[in-house]
Motif scaffolding. Structure first.
Motif, PDB file in Angstrom:
ATOM      1  N   GLY A 199      -6.902  31.848  -2.589  1.00  0.00           N
ATOM      2  CA  GLY A 199      -7.364  31.023  -3.700  1.00  0.00           C
ATOM      3  C   GLY A 199      -7.987  31.890  -4.773  1.00  0.00           C
ATOM      4  O   GLY A 199      -7.549  33.011  -5.017  1.00  0.00           O
ATOM      5  N   THR A 200      -9.036  31.375  -5.389  1.00  0.00           N
ATOM      6  CA  THR A 200      -9.675  32.122  -6.462  1.00  0.00           C
ATOM      7  C   THR A 200     -10.869  32.901  -5.920  1.00  0.00           C
ATOM      8  O   THR A 200     -11.759  32.327  -5.304  1.00  0.00           O
ATOM      9  CB  THR A 200     -10.109  31.166  -7.586  1.00  0.00           C
ATOM     10  N   VAL A 201     -10.813  34.200  -6.129  1.00  0.00           N
ATOM     11  CA  VAL A 201     -11.843  35.082  -5.587  1.00  0.00           C
ATOM     12  C   VAL A 201     -12.652  35.688  -6.731  1.00  0.00           C
ATOM     13  O   VAL A 201     -12.082  36.132  -7.731  1.00  0.00           O
ATOM     14  CB  VAL A 201     -11.205  36.268  -4.815  1.00  0.00           C
ATOM     15  N   LEU A 202     -13.962  35.733  -6.555  1.00  0.00           N
ATOM     16  CA  LEU A 202     -14.799  36.470  -7.502  1.00  0.00           C
ATOM     17  C   LEU A 202     -15.282  37.725  -6.780  1.00  0.00           C
ATOM     18  O   LEU A 202     -15.892  37.644  -5.717  1.00  0.00           O
ATOM     19  CB  LEU A 202     -15.983  35.621  -7.965  1.00  0.00           C
ATOM     20  N   VAL A 203     -14.942  38.880  -7.336  1.00  0.00           N
ATOM     21  CA  VAL A 203     -15.389  40.145  -6.749  1.00  0.00           C
ATOM     22  C   VAL A 203     -16.603  40.633  -7.531  1.00  0.00           C
ATOM     23  O   VAL A 203     -16.517  40.865  -8.743  1.00  0.00           O
ATOM     24  CB  VAL A 203     -14.276  41.221  -6.790  1.00  0.00           C
ATOM     25  N   TYR A 204     -17.714  40.746  -6.848  1.00  0.00           N
ATOM     26  CA  TYR A 204     -18.969  41.235  -7.452  1.00  0.00           C
ATOM     27  C   TYR A 204     -19.180  42.625  -6.886  1.00  0.00           C
ATOM     28  O   TYR A 204     -19.437  42.782  -5.705  1.00  0.00           O
ATOM     29  CB  TYR A 204     -20.087  40.271  -7.058  1.00  0.00           C
ATOM     30  N   ASP A 205     -19.001  43.632  -7.734  1.00  0.00           N
ATOM     31  CA  ASP A 205     -19.013  45.020  -7.259  1.00  0.00           C
ATOM     32  C   ASP A 205     -20.176  45.781  -7.882  1.00  0.00           C
ATOM     33  O   ASP A 205     -20.130  46.158  -9.051  1.00  0.00           O
ATOM     34  CB  ASP A 205     -17.659  45.665  -7.624  1.00  0.00           C
ATOM     35  N   GLY A 223     -14.906  26.266  -9.026  1.00  0.00           N
ATOM     36  CA  GLY A 223     -13.530  26.741  -8.998  1.00  0.00           C
ATOM     37  C   GLY A 223     -13.351  28.044  -8.225  1.00  0.00           C
ATOM     38  O   GLY A 223     -12.253  28.570  -8.111  1.00  0.00           O
ATOM     39  N   ILE A 224     -14.446  28.590  -7.703  1.00  0.00           N
ATOM     40  CA  ILE A 224     -14.376  29.848  -6.946  1.00  0.00           C
ATOM     41  C   ILE A 224     -14.331  29.533  -5.449  1.00  0.00           C
ATOM     42  O   ILE A 224     -15.212  28.862  -4.926  1.00  0.00           O
ATOM     43  CB  ILE A 224     -15.609  30.738  -7.248  1.00  0.00           C
ATOM     44  N   ASP A 225     -13.291  30.017  -4.785  1.00  0.00           N
ATOM     45  CA  ASP A 225     -13.168  29.744  -3.342  1.00  0.00           C
ATOM     46  C   ASP A 225     -13.922  30.762  -2.504  1.00  0.00           C
ATOM     47  O   ASP A 225     -14.465  30.435  -1.459  1.00  0.00           O
ATOM     48  CB  ASP A 225     -11.685  29.742  -2.939  1.00  0.00           C
ATOM     49  N   LYS A 226     -13.920  32.007  -2.938  1.00  0.00           N
ATOM     50  CA  LYS A 226     -14.575  33.058  -2.155  1.00  0.00           C
ATOM     51  C   LYS A 226     -15.287  34.022  -3.082  1.00  0.00           C
ATOM     52  O   LYS A 226     -14.779  34.334  -4.167  1.00  0.00           O
ATOM     53  CB  LYS A 226     -13.530  33.886  -1.375  1.00  0.00           C
ATOM     54  N   VAL A 227     -16.441  34.508  -2.627  1.00  0.00           N
ATOM     55  CA  VAL A 227     -17.110  35.573  -3.368  1.00  0.00           C
ATOM     56  C   VAL A 227     -17.108  36.806  -2.474  1.00  0.00           C
ATOM     57  O   VAL A 227     -17.541  36.756  -1.321  1.00  0.00           O
ATOM     58  CB  VAL A 227     -18.569  35.210  -3.736  1.00  0.00           C
ATOM     59  N   LEU A 228     -16.573  37.883  -3.009  1.00  0.00           N
ATOM     60  CA  LEU A 228     -16.466  39.113  -2.241  1.00  0.00           C
ATOM     61  C   LEU A 228     -17.493  40.113  -2.770  1.00  0.00           C
ATOM     62  O   LEU A 228     -17.510  40.417  -3.964  1.00  0.00           O
ATOM     63  CB  LEU A 228     -15.042  39.657  -2.424  1.00  0.00           C
ATOM     64  N   ARG A 255     -27.424  31.502  -4.623  1.00  0.00           N
ATOM     65  CA  ARG A 255     -28.044  30.523  -5.520  1.00  0.00           C
ATOM     66  C   ARG A 255     -27.031  30.068  -6.574  1.00  0.00           C
ATOM     67  O   ARG A 255     -26.893  28.882  -6.846  1.00  0.00           O
ATOM     68  CB  ARG A 255     -29.259  31.162  -6.202  1.00  0.00           C
ATOM     69  N   LEU A 256     -26.288  31.010  -7.132  1.00  0.00           N
ATOM     70  CA  LEU A 256     -25.347  30.658  -8.195  1.00  0.00           C
ATOM     71  C   LEU A 256     -24.144  29.894  -7.667  1.00  0.00           C
ATOM     72  O   LEU A 256     -23.716  28.907  -8.253  1.00  0.00           O
ATOM     73  CB  LEU A 256     -24.858  31.920  -8.908  1.00  0.00           C
ATOM     74  N   SER A 257     -23.596  30.375  -6.550  1.00  0.00           N
ATOM     75  CA  SER A 257     -22.293  29.847  -6.123  1.00  0.00           C
ATOM     76  C   SER A 257     -22.410  28.783  -5.054  1.00  0.00           C
ATOM     77  O   SER A 257     -21.453  28.061  -4.794  1.00  0.00           O
ATOM     78  CB  SER A 257     -21.433  30.988  -5.573  1.00  0.00           C
ATOM     79  N   ASP A 258     -23.590  28.709  -4.426  1.00  0.00           N
ATOM     80  CA  ASP A 258     -23.761  27.768  -3.336  1.00  0.00           C
ATOM     81  C   ASP A 258     -22.809  28.099  -2.179  1.00  0.00           C
ATOM     82  O   ASP A 258     -22.336  27.217  -1.481  1.00  0.00           O
ATOM     83  CB  ASP A 258     -23.495  26.340  -3.847  1.00  0.00           C
ATOM     84  N   LYS A 259     -22.510  29.391  -2.053  1.00  0.00           N
ATOM     85  CA  LYS A 259     -21.571  29.824  -1.009  1.00  0.00           C
ATOM     86  C   LYS A 259     -22.104  31.055  -0.308  1.00  0.00           C
ATOM     87  O   LYS A 259     -22.821  31.860  -0.894  1.00  0.00           O
ATOM     88  CB  LYS A 259     -20.234  30.220  -1.647  1.00  0.00           C
ATOM     89  N   GLU A 260     -21.709  31.207   0.944  1.00  0.00           N
ATOM     90  CA  GLU A 260     -21.992  32.442   1.681  1.00  0.00           C
ATOM     91  C   GLU A 260     -20.999  33.495   1.203  1.00  0.00           C
ATOM     92  O   GLU A 260     -19.786  33.294   1.312  1.00  0.00           O
ATOM     93  CB  GLU A 260     -21.687  32.220   3.162  1.00  0.00           C
ATOM     94  N   PRO A 261     -21.472  34.635   0.683  1.00  0.00           N
ATOM     95  CA  PRO A 261     -20.482  35.638   0.285  1.00  0.00           C
ATOM     96  C   PRO A 261     -19.762  36.252   1.492  1.00  0.00           C
ATOM     97  O   PRO A 261     -20.289  36.238   2.599  1.00  0.00           O
ATOM     98  CB  PRO A 261     -21.326  36.686  -0.439  1.00  0.00           C
ATOM     99  N   GLU A 262     -18.561  36.763   1.225  1.00  0.00           N
ATOM    100  CA  GLU A 262     -17.755  37.382   2.284  1.00  0.00           C
ATOM    101  C   GLU A 262     -18.191  38.828   2.482  1.00  0.00           C
ATOM    102  O   GLU A 262     -18.412  39.544   1.521  1.00  0.00           O
ATOM    103  CB  GLU A 262     -16.279  37.418   1.874  1.00  0.00           C
ATOM    104  N   ARG A 263     -18.303  39.225   3.726  1.00  0.00           N
ATOM    105  CA  ARG A 263     -18.600  40.635   3.993  1.00  0.00           C
ATOM    106  C   ARG A 263     -17.713  41.111   5.136  1.00  0.00           C
ATOM    107  O   ARG A 263     -18.181  41.584   6.151  1.00  0.00           O
ATOM    108  CB  ARG A 263     -20.063  40.813   4.400  1.00  0.00           C
ATOM    109  N   GLY A 264     -16.407  40.900   4.949  1.00  0.00           N
ATOM    110  CA  GLY A 264     -15.475  41.228   6.029  1.00  0.00           C
ATOM    111  C   GLY A 264     -15.426  42.709   6.365  1.00  0.00           C
ATOM    112  O   GLY A 264     -15.625  43.126   7.492  1.00  0.00           O
ATOM    113  N   ILE A 265     -15.207  43.522   5.338  1.00  0.00           N
ATOM    114  CA  ILE A 265     -15.030  44.953   5.545  1.00  0.00           C
ATOM    115  C   ILE A 265     -16.256  45.658   4.970  1.00  0.00           C
ATOM    116  O   ILE A 265     -16.866  45.155   4.035  1.00  0.00           O
ATOM    117  CB  ILE A 265     -13.769  45.470   4.814  1.00  0.00           C
TER     118      ILE A 265
END
Ligand SMILES: Nc1ncnc2c1ncn2[C@@H]1O[C@H](COP(=O)(O)OP(=O)(O)OP(=O)(O)O)[C@@H](O)[C@H]1O
Ligand SMILES: [Mg+2]
Length: 534
Positions: free
Chosen positions: A171-177, A306-311, A328-338
């Protein structure tokens, strides 16, 4: 097929990875057995020490140690001057670093490594991308691709997530680097194996380095308030302060407080910092990331729903304040797979595999169809075959607007920037504009290529310019078509066509004053080749 490695050339740490033919990437350790190598170079006479040992010496021999050069890539000032008077530009220091990474990879893989894909912050402009390519060349590497760090990260994440046979669907991913020196935000769509960036923005001078700086100031102020000397007055003391601040910062990611021991000028002081205090003194930095992130969402015409995942990518995203901000912003648990510090290199290895396979295919094709036929394929074509469609295509965008200095027809002294390819355009991108000669019998055309969005020339950068001989026409107003393009690596090309005859005049060799010239490249290549890297 020769091995092509992926290299994450970071401000503070670098990493190398390689992918096998099934599209599974892994980190290539350095000679010390570490997964990541500190991007630190120390000059010791004829020897250049790179990595952990150099980093450890930053405190004891700060004048011989060069670090954080990525911040200065594309700038002309030397970052180090040797005793014999040689001035080193950032490209050359990066070249030395890359040489060491190359040697380590060769040792670990047991074969020569001659080609690489190197990552850059998405927000890097043409000059900095070119400088990164040059650094690779100085290290004796053929740089097959320059790829954006967030895009590489998303690719590695996507491959790791996809279990089935079919195309990856995230889906739609936001990458915060948030790394050591730079900040990038990228929004991309990952649907049925197609990876497509929609918008990107960043700040190339915002990273863990600045959080260290905030903590350094706090500690130094506290030390001075207790009667100690100003630690910033002395380079060795300042280096020690930076080192201690960085360690305390890491501690604060896991513990509610950290204690720092400072001593100088006969004064010894223990200074306690709470996580709360640290968050207070760096709140402004964190807020800068919020503003940029929200701006990118707006560019992508999305809100958080509209953001499905935050990486989260980059070592600095380990700070609890970053995770709290995202939640707080996304109301989502960010992904920390790798692992945050490896994911970019792993993605670069996938792009490297893709580039290698496409190159191989192109050469194969040439054998059968002859050299005249088009052998071009699109990014992702190679991986599409090897990963059974988990990855089908990779499309990135430009982070900078591309334009040219234009003269108003009504007033020759009035110049402004006209944007030709706006930022967030999918690359490769090509656009033509027709310009008209201003004088009768005009014989030359001067083109100044700009990067930046503003019409006001004070707010844009002239990245290169060129003057080209053109066929003379008796009357002013002869049309010339200038074609601007960004290639897949985000590097600018400019071509010219005679609008009257429709004939191509050729590609502008842009003079890039901020990049190394041919002679400087030759000299630096020689020095890097001769340097013994330890
Ligand atoms: N546990 C932690 N808590 C806070 N910060 C951390 C932690 N671990 C690493 N960092 C910080 O992360 C940064 C390094 O991250 P990373 O290796 O991703 O950056 P980089 O790739 O060198 O930089 P860039 O991508 O900006 O060029 C350093 O500033 C380091 O202090
Ligand atoms: Mg990084």
């Amino acid at each position: 097929m020769t091995r092509v490695v992926g290299i994450d050339l970071g401000t503070t740490y670098s990493a190398v990875a390689v992918a096998d033919r099934s599209g599974s990437p892994s980190i290539v350790r350095n000679r010390e057995g570490e997964n990541i190598t500190p991007s630190v170079v120390m000059f010791q006479g004829e020897t250049v020490v790179v990595g952990s040992q150099a980093k450890r010496s930053a405190v004891t021999a700060p004048d011989d140690v060069v670090q954080f050069v990525k911040r200065y890539m594309g700038e002309t000032n030397p970052v180090y001057q040797s005793e014999s008077g040689t001035a080193y530009r950032p490209e050359e220091i990066s070249g030395l670093l890359l040489k060491r990474l190359k040697e380590d990879a060769e040792m670990m893989l047991g074969e020569p490594v001659e080609q690489a894909v190197i990552t850059v912050p998405a927000y890097f402009d043409d000059v900095r991308r070119r400088a990164t390519q040059d650094a690779g060349k100085l290290a004796g590497l053929e740089v097959l691709r320059i790829v954006n760090e967030p895009t590489a990260a998303a690719l590695a994440y996507g491959i790791a997530e996809s279990d089935g046979e079919s195309g990856t669907e995230i889906g739609t991913v936001l990458v915060y680097d948030l790394g050591g020196g730079t900040f990038d935000v990228t929004v991309m769509r990952v649907v049925d194996g197609d990876y497509e960036v929609t918008a990107t923005d960043g700040d190339r001078n915002l990273g863990g380095f600045d959080w260290d700086g905030a903590l350094m100031n706090f500690l130094n102020d506290a030390f001075m308030a207790a009667g100690g000397p100003d630690l910033n007055e002395d380079s060795a003391l300042q280096a020690e302060l930076r080192d201690k601040a960085e360690i305390a910062k890491r501690t604060l990611s896991n513990a509610p407080q950290a204690v720092v021991m400072l001593s100088a000028g006969g004064k010894h002081e223990q200074i306690r910092v709470t996580r709360e205090k640290f968050e207070e003194i760096s709140a402004e930095l964190l807020d800068r990331t919020r503003i940029i992130t929200e701006g990118v969402l707006q560019e992508a015409r999305l809100d958080w729903s509209g953001i499905d995942k935050v990486l989260l990518v980059g070592g600095s995203t380990r700070m609890p304040m970053v995770q709290a901000l995202i939640e707080r912003l996304s109301d989502k648990e960010p992904e920390r797979g790798i692992s945050q510090d490896e994911v970019v290199a792993l993605g670069a290895a996938l792009v490297a595999l893709d580039a290698a396979v496409r190159k191989e295919d192109a050469e194969e094709k040439k054998k059968y169809v002859g050299s005249g036929a088009s052998t071009e394929s699109a990014p992702g074509d190679g991986l599409a075959r090897l990963t059974k469609g988990k990855v089908k295509s990779i499309k990135d965008v430009t982070s900078q607007s591309l334009g040219m200095v234009t003269t108003r027809e009504t007033n020759r002294n009035d110049q402004y920037n006209s944007v030709i390819i706006p930022h967030n355009t999918s690359v490769p991108a090509k656009k033509s504009e027709t310009f008209y000669t201003l004088d009768d019998m005009q014989s030359r055309l001067r083109v100044q290529v700009t990067e930046g969005h503003d019409e006001d020339l004070d707010y844009v950068k002239v990245v290169g310019e060129s003057t080209l001989d053109i066929p003379q026409y008796p009357k002013a107003g002869a049309p010339f078509e200038v074609t601007y393009s960004y290639d897949v690596d985000g590097i600018i090309h400019v071509e010219l066509k005679d609008g009257t005859t429709g004939k191509w005049i050729g590609e502008f060799e842009l003079e890039r004053p901020d990049n190394l010239g041919a002679e400087e490249m030759a000299e630096a290549t020689d020095r890097v080749a001769r340097a013994a890297t330890l």
